[in-house]
Design an enzyme around this catalytic site. Sequence first.
Site, mmCIF file in Angstrom:
data_model
loop_
_atom_site.group_PDB
_atom_site.id
_atom_site.type_symbol
_atom_site.label_atom_id
_atom_site.label_comp_id
_atom_site.label_asym_id
_atom_site.label_seq_id
_atom_site.Cartn_x
_atom_site.Cartn_y
_atom_site.Cartn_z
ATOM 1 N N LYS A 173 -4.285 5.058 2.338
ATOM 2 C CA LYS A 173 -4.105 5.260 3.775
ATOM 3 C C LYS A 173 -5.380 5.671 4.514
ATOM 4 C CE LYS A 173 0.388 4.622 4.644
ATOM 5 N NZ LYS A 173 0.896 3.751 5.731
ATOM 6 N N SER A 180 -0.377 2.239 -4.992
ATOM 7 C CA SER A 180 -0.847 2.599 -3.652
ATOM 8 C C SER A 180 -1.062 4.083 -3.422
ATOM 9 C CB SER A 180 0.129 2.059 -2.600
ATOM 10 O OG SER A 180 1.441 2.531 -2.851
#
Length: 410
Positions: free
Chosen positions: A55, A309
């Site tokens: 992110k 992720s």
Amino acid sequence: MSVQTVSLSKILDAQQLLDGVVELTPVETSRALGRQIGSDVYLKCENLQRAGSFKVRGAYVRMAGLTDAEKAKGVVAASAGNHAQGVAVAAAKLGIKARIYMPVGVALPKLAATRGHGAEVILHGNNVDEALAEAERFAEETGAVFVHPFDNADVIAGQGTIGLEILDQIPDVDTIVMGVGGGGLLAGVATAVKARAKELGRDIKIIGVQAENAAAYPPSLAADALVPLQRVTTMADGIAVGRPGQLPFQIIRELVDDVVTVSENSLAQALVFLLERSKMVVEPAGAVGVAALLDGTIQNSGTTAVILSGGNIDPMLMLKVIQRGLAAAGRYLVVRMLLRDLPGSLATISRIIAESDANVTGVDHTRVGGSISMGDVAITINMETKGHEHCELVLGNLRAEGFQPIVIDG
């Protein structure tokens, strides 16, 4: 907004901007997973990225492009954790004041880490969508710049740099698999990879994976319109988004080959698999791609890259997920039995379990309860087992001795 608002050129610019800001995360071979699916499998380890997830890429690209006047007003965001930490890290690096809205009940490690990076954290709402609405309200009221976690071209371009790295690290990749919540990561990687594949005259498949109880993309793609979910319930809080982003949806609709779903049990098993076989600490949202390969949802994928992720998992959640994963794999069995309250009954059960080569890890013994008759006792036994066949052996041996075990977990 059109698909052209995110292009390969924009992602290349983002890659240059992120040089020296983010880590070039490693790619690890998963031989164990490769043997299971019959193809080479590589893990792109964004769980080892700064702030523990991908992110920070999109957040930094979005915020680095702000004017001085916008930076002076500060930024506001909403997240269950990973986007919050990404925004906090980027804000600290750029010298921008950040206010982050997080849902009530957010994992404590994510809350502490976000505050630790210097952001102001406000707890609001019971889910990410409610926190997002409050963050947008604050932006409108104060003039702070709202940094959306996925529905923004700069954010998508930042996430897309992962696709460029995968192509450099695994030139012969056939399929790239990743989790999808709002869609920023999937849209960015698809944009970068499909454009590069076209230049090379190759076909590289891009597949998104959602938790089945938080899967807004399959019905939205089927309807060719955004279809919000009425309810979202999954251990994978990082992708627990009830409505796709408008811009990611447009890109995913055009470029992505498929979006599939996995069960909570598959998620838990994938987490345990990554811990045991790859020595990787990954949060549930980061393990959905592995889950889709393990349970056969994705097949015939050729040389496959799976994006892990994020790795920001609450240790308490990890304990629960590991137990669920072990149970789903037949390696943890909990049974409940009613028996006569006579000397030697428990000893007999212990003998049967021991002779069945199972290991008792806990026993609960009670004479009180609505379903327990006078002269009976209820026992709940937790056992370590060695797989589904071994569980059936233990249960069969108990039944052969006249007991009637009811499986609670396993």
